[in-house]
Design an enzyme around this catalytic site. Structure first.
Site, mmCIF file in Angstrom:
data_model
loop_
_atom_site.group_PDB
_atom_site.id
_atom_site.type_symbol
_atom_site.label_atom_id
_atom_site.label_comp_id
_atom_site.label_asym_id
_atom_site.label_seq_id
_atom_site.Cartn_x
_atom_site.Cartn_y
_atom_site.Cartn_z
ATOM 1 N N LYS A 1 70.017 70.789 113.680
ATOM 2 C CA LYS A 1 70.036 71.231 112.274
ATOM 3 C C LYS A 1 68.891 70.652 111.478
ATOM 4 O O LYS A 1 68.372 71.306 110.574
ATOM 5 C CB LYS A 1 71.380 70.888 111.636
ATOM 6 C CG LYS A 1 72.514 71.703 112.233
ATOM 7 C CD LYS A 1 73.672 71.916 111.307
ATOM 8 C CE LYS A 1 74.584 72.972 111.916
ATOM 9 N NZ LYS A 1 75.791 73.223 111.192
ATOM 10 N N LYS B 1 73.680 79.598 120.333
ATOM 11 C CA LYS B 1 75.060 79.943 119.968
ATOM 12 C C LYS B 1 75.088 80.840 118.728
ATOM 13 O O LYS B 1 74.179 80.789 117.885
ATOM 14 C CB LYS B 1 75.922 78.690 119.761
ATOM 15 C CG LYS B 1 75.734 77.974 118.467
ATOM 16 C CD LYS B 1 76.920 77.037 118.182
ATOM 17 C CE LYS B 1 76.778 76.506 116.758
ATOM 18 N NZ LYS B 1 77.993 76.059 116.153
ATOM 19 N N LYS C 1 76.702 80.905 111.760
ATOM 20 C CA LYS C 1 76.713 81.486 110.411
ATOM 21 C C LYS C 1 75.340 81.409 109.767
ATOM 22 O O LYS C 1 74.983 82.226 108.946
ATOM 23 C CB LYS C 1 77.626 80.677 109.489
ATOM 24 C CG LYS C 1 79.078 80.723 109.799
ATOM 25 C CD LYS C 1 79.821 79.996 108.669
ATOM 26 C CE LYS C 1 80.996 79.213 109.191
ATOM 27 N NZ LYS C 1 80.667 77.849 109.583
HETATM 28 N N1 AQP Z 1 79.352 80.290 118.671
HETATM 29 C C1 AQP Z 1 80.524 79.679 118.730
HETATM 30 N N2 AQP Z 1 81.339 79.851 119.804
HETATM 31 C C2 AQP Z 1 82.543 79.240 119.882
HETATM 32 N N3 AQP Z 1 83.026 78.425 118.905
HETATM 33 C C3 AQP Z 1 82.253 78.234 117.823
HETATM 34 N N4 AQP Z 1 82.418 77.521 116.692
HETATM 35 C C4 AQP Z 1 81.337 77.659 115.896
HETATM 36 N N5 AQP Z 1 80.433 78.458 116.474
HETATM 37 C C5 AQP Z 1 80.971 78.834 117.678
HETATM 38 C C6 AQP Z 1 83.615 76.734 116.407
HETATM 39 O O1 AQP Z 1 84.095 77.125 115.124
HETATM 40 C C7 AQP Z 1 84.684 75.995 114.495
HETATM 41 C C8 AQP Z 1 84.179 75.895 113.095
HETATM 42 O O2 AQP Z 1 82.782 75.682 113.092
HETATM 43 P P1 AQP Z 1 81.996 75.345 111.755
HETATM 44 O O3 AQP Z 1 81.759 76.546 110.975
HETATM 45 O O4 AQP Z 1 82.678 74.280 111.001
HETATM 46 O O5 AQP Z 1 80.703 74.678 112.252
HETATM 47 P P2 AQP Z 1 79.583 75.145 113.172
HETATM 48 O O6 AQP Z 1 79.948 74.815 114.567
HETATM 49 O O7 AQP Z 1 78.377 74.495 112.634
HETATM 50 O O8 AQP Z 1 79.549 76.736 113.014
HETATM 51 P P3 AQP Z 1 78.330 77.629 112.696
HETATM 52 O O9 AQP Z 1 78.741 79.020 112.689
HETATM 53 O O10 AQP Z 1 77.193 77.288 113.612
HETATM 54 O O11 AQP Z 1 78.003 77.257 111.209
HETATM 55 P P4 AQP Z 1 76.655 76.804 110.586
HETATM 56 O O12 AQP Z 1 75.680 77.862 110.965
HETATM 57 O O13 AQP Z 1 76.928 76.746 109.111
HETATM 58 O O14 AQP Z 1 76.327 75.482 111.167
HETATM 59 C C9 AQP Z 1 84.367 74.776 115.348
HETATM 60 O O15 AQP Z 1 85.507 74.427 116.107
HETATM 61 C C10 AQP Z 1 83.283 75.255 116.259
HETATM 62 O O16 AQP Z 1 83.332 74.607 117.517
#
Ligand code: AQP
Length: 335
Positions: free
Chosen positions: A114, A197, A200
């Protein structure tokens, strides 16, 4: 008294939830309610580790709460709340900041991903993000945390912090929380690049399927998803070195609640163009009812706010006595 099986998990209100959040986390959260006491948190303190627009943060907090309910989490049985409303998270995080070692935090790959090249200008909050996550979990002495694959390293850090706290103060206070990582979609990948992966925060909306996407858009995104030129194999082990194909087959498997081998057996020899039509139909059939329910819930913001308020009260009641005991262990005076 802590229940023998207590779940805590969180999701950031940093935008629309996507298929990875749903299949990797939230769908499992709904299923776990049958066997565990469940606490589900919209982690707004985590969200501000990267710049956020206050208006958008508020809207997204409500949207995420609505998606949790729409995905089957019962706010009367389980607790749904937003993190900033229970002060124990931030207070315990400070104590854990004084237990966690810099060497441990330096190894966290999410910070590296990040912060990227902007390490010097990244916030201190982003750096200690996993310490706050440990506090989220341990403020409730949660025994299990359902997460996607990407959070495994943070869960290991939570165990290190719990063990280190127990050792430092000669107590057996915090449990060593177990991760629950299961299903065919523990890591849903980006639709345009099967090595990254689904996220968002990716700039291109075509890399992910959002829970708010209309059926036409879901179909369009799946049609445009990257694949290779080969047909579908007969067995899942032949998907090695085919990240995009593996991802689409994994998504189908997770949505249909079968394994990858069963998908390969069903579509053996088919071209991806045809398979994508089936995948789009399945995704629309599974996601549309959730999207419709989310929209319905968001029409009544006061109901969502009442759910969050009630959840915060119940979470606070669980966390406050645990935090008080931690303060006693640490030696803080309660004059
Ligand atoms: N691609 C993914 N596949 C499976 N599980 C996922 N999770 C996130 N992306 C995937 C799971 O969703 C839960 C919540 O995640 P989060 O939104 O708190 O944080 P993150 O992992 O940082 O998700 P994003 O989408 O990548 O958000 P941004 O882009 O804002 O950082 C967690 O249990 C995570 O494992």
């Amino acid at each position: 008294m802590t229940a023998t099986k207590r779940i805590f998990s969180g999701v950031q209100p940093t935008g629309n939830l996507h298929l990875g959040n749903y299949l990797g986390a939230i769908r499992n959260w709904a299923r776990l309610q049958a066997d565990y006491e469940c606490i589900y948190c919209v982690v707004d303190l985590h969200a501000i580790t990267l710049p956020q627009d206050p208006q958008a943060l508020r809207a997204s907090t409500r949207e995420v709460a609505a998606s949790l309910i729409a995905a089957g989490i019962d706010p009367k049985g389980s607790i749904i709340f937003n993190q900033s409303q229970v002060t124990a998270h931030a207070e315990l995080a400070w104590i854990f900041n004084c237990v966690a070692k810099l060497g441990w935090l330096n190894r966290m790959t999410q910070f590296k991903d990040k912060a990227g090249k902007n390490r010097e200008t990244a916030s201190a909050g982003l750096y200690v993000y996993p310490v706050l996550m440990a506090a989220d979990i341990l403020a409730y002495k949660a025994t299990h945390v359902p997460v996607g694959e990407d959070q495994k390293q943070h869960l290991e850090l939570t165990r290190d912090i719990a063990g280190s706290f127990n050792d430092a103060y000669g107590v057996d206070f915090f449990p060593l929380t177990e991760p629950l990582i299961f299903g065919e979609a523990t890591r849903v990948m980006n639709l345009r690049d099967g090595t990254k992966k689904m996220s968002k925060s990716d700039e291109s909306d075509y890399t992910r399927i959002n829970l708010t996407d209309a059926p036409d858009l879901i179909a369009q995104k799946i049609r445009k998803a990257r694949t290779d030129a080969l047909p579908l194999p007969g067995v899942a082990r032949d998907l090695v070195d085919r990240p995009e194909a593996n991802n689409l087959i994994g998504i189908y498997a997770a949505l249909a609640d079968i394994d990858r081998d069963a998908v390969c057996a069903k579509f053996e020899g088919a071209q991806f163009a045809g398979f994508k039509n089936d995948l789009a139909d399945l995704a629309i059939a599974k996601l549309s009812p959730i999207t419709a329910e989310m929209r319905r819930l968001l029409d009544d913001v006061s109901h969502i706010d009442a759910v969050l308020r009630d959840g915060a009260d119940r979470a606070q009641a669980l966390a406050a006595p645990i935090l008080r005991e931690v303060q006693d262990i640490v030696g803080f005076l309660h004059p």
